[in-house]
Design an enzyme around this catalytic site. Sequence first.
Site, mmCIF file in Angstrom:
data_model
loop_
_atom_site.group_PDB
_atom_site.id
_atom_site.type_symbol
_atom_site.label_atom_id
_atom_site.label_comp_id
_atom_site.label_asym_id
_atom_site.label_seq_id
_atom_site.Cartn_x
_atom_site.Cartn_y
_atom_site.Cartn_z
ATOM 1 N N GLY A 166 0.654 -1.220 -0.126
ATOM 2 C CA GLY A 166 0.024 -0.045 -0.047
ATOM 3 C C GLY A 166 0.851 1.466 -0.068
ATOM 4 N N ASP A 167 0.310 2.472 -0.256
ATOM 5 C CA ASP A 167 0.862 3.830 -0.052
ATOM 6 C C ASP A 167 1.893 3.864 -1.184
ATOM 7 O OD1 ASP A 167 -0.352 4.230 2.567
ATOM 8 O OD2 ASP A 167 1.259 2.861 3.399
ATOM 9 N N LYS A 190 -1.266 5.318 -5.896
ATOM 10 C CA LYS A 190 -2.197 4.940 -6.616
ATOM 11 C C LYS A 190 -3.253 6.070 -7.155
ATOM 12 C CE LYS A 190 -3.481 1.491 -4.024
ATOM 13 N NZ LYS A 190 -2.472 1.773 -2.968
ATOM 14 N N LYS A 245 -2.831 9.175 -7.334
ATOM 15 C CA LYS A 245 -2.225 10.317 -8.446
ATOM 16 C C LYS A 245 -2.538 9.788 -9.607
ATOM 17 C CE LYS A 245 1.921 12.297 -10.341
ATOM 18 N NZ LYS A 245 3.132 12.607 -9.827
ATOM 19 N N ALA A 259 -8.200 3.024 3.069
ATOM 20 C CA ALA A 259 -7.303 3.425 2.027
ATOM 21 C C ALA A 259 -7.205 4.933 2.188
ATOM 22 C CB ALA A 259 -7.997 3.028 0.847
ATOM 23 N N GLY A 260 -5.858 5.273 1.827
ATOM 24 C CA GLY A 260 -5.738 6.904 1.949
ATOM 25 C C GLY A 260 -4.949 7.265 0.514
ATOM 26 N N HIS A 261 -5.736 7.865 -0.318
ATOM 27 C CA HIS A 261 -5.211 8.456 -1.433
ATOM 28 C C HIS A 261 -4.952 9.946 -1.532
ATOM 29 C CE1 HIS A 261 -6.738 4.326 -3.417
ATOM 30 N NE2 HIS A 261 -5.757 4.154 -2.598
ATOM 31 N N THR A 321 -5.239 -0.141 11.032
ATOM 32 C CA THR A 321 -5.417 1.297 11.005
ATOM 33 C C THR A 321 -6.465 1.619 12.222
ATOM 34 O OG1 THR A 321 -7.308 1.217 9.368
ATOM 35 C CG2 THR A 321 -5.115 1.768 8.476
ATOM 36 N N GLN A 332 -5.242 -0.389 -0.847
ATOM 37 C CA GLN A 332 -4.153 -1.217 -0.358
ATOM 38 C C GLN A 332 -3.394 -1.899 -1.245
ATOM 39 O OE1 GLN A 332 -7.726 -2.156 1.270
ATOM 40 N NE2 GLN A 332 -7.122 -0.115 2.048
ATOM 41 N N THR A 352 -3.571 7.370 8.841
ATOM 42 C CA THR A 352 -3.270 7.320 10.437
ATOM 43 C C THR A 352 -2.123 8.188 10.735
ATOM 44 O OG1 THR A 352 -1.748 5.813 10.057
ATOM 45 C CG2 THR A 352 -4.027 4.940 10.525
ATOM 46 N N LYS A 362 7.807 8.011 -7.130
ATOM 47 C CA LYS A 362 8.737 8.684 -6.158
ATOM 48 C C LYS A 362 10.218 8.463 -6.545
ATOM 49 C CE LYS A 362 7.223 9.478 -1.900
ATOM 50 N NZ LYS A 362 6.491 9.419 -0.684
ATOM 51 N N LEU A 363 10.365 8.402 -7.894
ATOM 52 C CA LEU A 363 11.777 8.123 -8.468
ATOM 53 C C LEU A 363 12.687 9.199 -7.858
ATOM 54 C CD1 LEU A 363 13.887 6.125 -9.827
ATOM 55 C CD2 LEU A 363 13.184 7.712 -11.821
#
Length: 493
Positions: A80-81, A84, A86, A107-109, A198, A292, A369, A399-400
């Site tokens: 997860g995280d 996705k 974006k 889920a946190g987008h 969570t 996730q 969280t 995040k390259l």
Amino acid sequence: MNNLSAFRALDSSPLSSPRSFGPHNHIPILLQRPRNAVLCSVKQSIATPSPLSVDSSPNQGLNRIESLTQVSGVLGCQWGDEGKGKLVDILAQHFDIVARCQGGANAGHTIYNAEGKKFALHLVPSGILNEETLCVIGNGVVVHLPGLFKEIDGLESNGVSCKGRILVSDRAHLLFDFHQVVDGLRESELAKSFIGTTKRGIGPCYSNKVNRNGIRVSDLRYMDTFPQKLDLLLSDAASRFQGFEYGPHVLKEEVEKYKRFAERLEPFIADTVLVVNEAISEQKKILVEGGQATMLDIDFGTYPFVTSSSPSAGGICTGLGIAPRVLGDLVGVVKAYTTRVGSGPFPTEILGQGGDLLRFAGQEFGTTTGRPRRCGWLDIAALKYCCQINGFSSLNLTKLDVLSDLPEIQLGVAYKQIDGTPVKSFPADLLDLEQIKVDYEVLPGWKSDISSVRNYSDLPKAARQYVERIEELVGVPVHYIGVGPGRDALIYK
């Protein structure tokens, strides 16, 4: 007198917040090698481009997006995280419907609009910022109505219209506040063996669903039987957990609250199975947004340190009610390194100061969280396993830019047992995972800021080598490369 009878009688009379740093922070020192690491080779250069490599062109992005199939999906490849939301936000401009198929407010987008304003979504699909997109919350999602209304109110107050643009499946299960209480009590009960959830009530809600005593959105239309169903759930929780307080006044308050919720939710309720399948028949384009990721899948993840749903490809069909044959392209989203939140195995984890530096550079704190994420090198063995399960047609490497200041970068390319025997797939057993050794390749870093790069050919040679080595090892092309949080910080390859 039981609680339901008493109710009828009455009726008749986070962890700390993340630190604030810049968009991306620099990593001043070389990160340490993880435990159980075996340095197997140093990859200094790649003589020829990967056969999967395609150079950028002015129309490359539009061509990539328009070539996606009628029903496409965006799924996570790690724990997860991965970012996705974006990609979904960007692709949604070219799709008629964006649909969630599983999970809940765990889920946190995080997405940004054209003006750079940040939005943190948990239940509402990430296509909501695109005015022409219909957002569907499918039957496989567990819905916490107070949280959903809070998100809708927040979007509306920031100028994002939700009226007529969000549909909630009448088959989706309702997640109540008491589910969250039970989640916390359960974690406390597990003590040192806690899962690290969570505490949003996801597991307890899915447990009720599987136990066949859950309450669905459609039940809100029948308030004459709703109290009896809710009393059964609350009474069961009270009998199971000592710290759970329940009485007739609690039931009365909950029922009155959900009468109001039912009235407000009614315009959003729909038979989304019918809506989605009719849209498919009408040749409308549908984008599925996974929550996730595969390594948290209830079947394929690091069980029991997993979520309670199926974030892999199979969850799309069961969570939306669509046939497997209509599924087309699936894009796997993977960070240029690896993170996970909560307990459980993490073979390429970087412990100590090295992990801390990567965490602050990438701002690795949970959207849901605020918890600090554990950080490590990219795990190719786990990524290949995810690609095998999902059949991804392409990858989005995110995040390259976070790795830009490192003098060298490691890739966890394979697992071995303690005696050196190769491990051919991702182990199911936690004890096996704890004992494996990871073989690493070391690639040169590029030591320059790439956040403003928009064409693949303009990336430093070492950055391109890193991307192409991932393609070569996994056998799936990287079509999208994230180099920053904004909508425009994306390279199409």
